[in-house]
Design an enzyme around this catalytic site. Structure first.
Site, PDB file in Angstrom:
ATOM      1  CG  ASN A 162      77.365  73.975 -34.136  1.00 23.88           C
ATOM      2  OD1 ASN A 162      77.392  75.114 -33.693  1.00 23.88           O
ATOM      3  ND2 ASN A 162      77.436  73.723 -35.419  1.00 23.88           N
ATOM      4  CB  ILE A 163      81.530  71.324 -29.788  1.00 29.35           C
ATOM      5  CG1 ILE A 163      80.898  72.330 -28.822  1.00 29.35           C
ATOM      6  CG2 ILE A 163      83.038  71.211 -29.557  1.00 29.35           C
ATOM      7  CD1 ILE A 163      80.851  71.856 -27.368  1.00 29.35           C
ATOM      8  CD  GLU A 164      81.430  71.757 -37.391  1.00 24.25           C
ATOM      9  OE1 GLU A 164      82.474  72.082 -37.998  1.00 24.25           O
ATOM     10  OE2 GLU A 164      80.279  71.893 -37.864  1.00 24.25           O
ATOM     11  CB  CYS A 178      73.720  68.896 -32.289  1.00 22.04           C
ATOM     12  SG  CYS A 178      73.750  67.938 -33.795  1.00 22.04           S
ATOM     13  CD  GLU A 221      69.809  71.302 -31.930  1.00 17.55           C
ATOM     14  OE1 GLU A 221      71.040  71.221 -31.971  1.00 17.55           O
ATOM     15  OE2 GLU A 221      69.087  71.361 -32.939  1.00 17.55           O
ATOM     16  CB  CYS A 268      69.955  66.405 -36.388  1.00 16.96           C
ATOM     17  SG  CYS A 268      70.701  65.790 -34.855  1.00 16.96           S
ATOM     18  CB  CYS A 320      69.060  67.087 -31.433  1.00 15.76           C
ATOM     19  SG  CYS A 320      70.846  67.362 -31.487  1.00 15.76           S
TER      20      CYS A 320
HETATM   21  N1  THU Z   1      73.999  70.813 -36.000  1.00 15.12           N
HETATM   22  C1  THU Z   1      73.488  71.225 -34.800  1.00 15.12           C
HETATM   23  O1  THU Z   1      74.183  71.858 -33.996  1.00 15.12           O
HETATM   24  N2  THU Z   1      72.214  70.909 -34.510  1.00 15.12           N
HETATM   25  C2  THU Z   1      71.397  70.165 -35.315  1.00 15.12           C
HETATM   26  O2  THU Z   1      70.304  69.814 -34.905  1.00 15.12           O
HETATM   27  C3  THU Z   1      71.822  69.825 -36.671  1.00 15.12           C
HETATM   28  C4  THU Z   1      73.250  70.049 -36.969  1.00 15.12           C
HETATM   29  C5  THU Z   1      75.390  71.129 -36.319  1.00 15.12           C
HETATM   30  C6  THU Z   1      76.295  69.940 -36.385  1.00 15.12           C
HETATM   31  C7  THU Z   1      77.415  70.458 -37.248  1.00 15.12           C
HETATM   32  O3  THU Z   1      78.338  71.146 -36.423  1.00 15.12           O
HETATM   33  C8  THU Z   1      76.734  71.481 -38.156  1.00 15.12           C
HETATM   34  O4  THU Z   1      75.483  71.754 -37.568  1.00 15.12           O
HETATM   35  C9  THU Z   1      76.541  71.002 -39.567  1.00 15.12           C
HETATM   36  O5  THU Z   1      75.931  69.765 -39.607  1.00 15.12           O
END
Ligand code: THU
Length: 142
Positions: A44-46, A55, A57, A89, A92
């Protein structure tokens, strides 16, 4: 064998969350997808503009598709943030659905236990756009 593949892919997903860029949530996620016989990983890359975060995935899937792959045959997701299983989520799940079949396995780990499920179980009655439906005349608009 599938159990070997599961172990390999979950281990790659665990390695992938080391690269997660998560200054805002501190919630690390790693993913590994098998697509056209190859393995692709993602994290995941915020972003400071929260809605732009991606996300793990989708990072893995977009890497695969951008390299030319089109068929996803397995998905692995891992997060070390114990407390709950890192289920993919909704967004995804829909993106997996674009490139996978209902019985495609999805393996999930919180780094303590492993949960085995399928796309159909996580996304029943999914939306797919059939080629035949694209551009079809809409009687309501006649
Ligand atoms: N996140 C994912 O990488 N995959 C998911 O299916 C659900 C959420 C990440 C997004 C964000 O960086 C962190 O989890 C918290 O929501």
């Amino acid at each position: 064998m599938d159990s070997d593949k599961q172990t390999i892919m979950l281990n790659l997903a665990k390695e992938a969350f080391a690269n997660a860029y998560v200054p805002f949530s501190n919630y690390r996620v790693g993913a590994c997808v098998e697509a056209d016989g190859k393995l692709y990983t993602g994290c995941n890359i915020e972003n400071a503009s929260y809605g732009l975060s991606n996300c793990a995935e989708r990072t893995a899937i977009f890497k695969a598709v951008s390299e030319g792959a089109r068929t996803i045959t397995a998905v692995a997701v891992a997060s070390p943030n114990a407390g709950s299983m890192p289920y993919p989520c909704g967004a995804c799940r829909q993106v997996v659905n674009e490139f996978a079949e209902p019985d495609t396995p999805i393996w999930i780990t919180d780094c303590e236990s492993v949960l085995e499920t399928t796309l159909a179980k996580l996304l029943p009655h999914s939306f797919k756009l059939r080629r035949a439906d694209v551009g079809r005349a809409n009687p309501g608009n006649a």
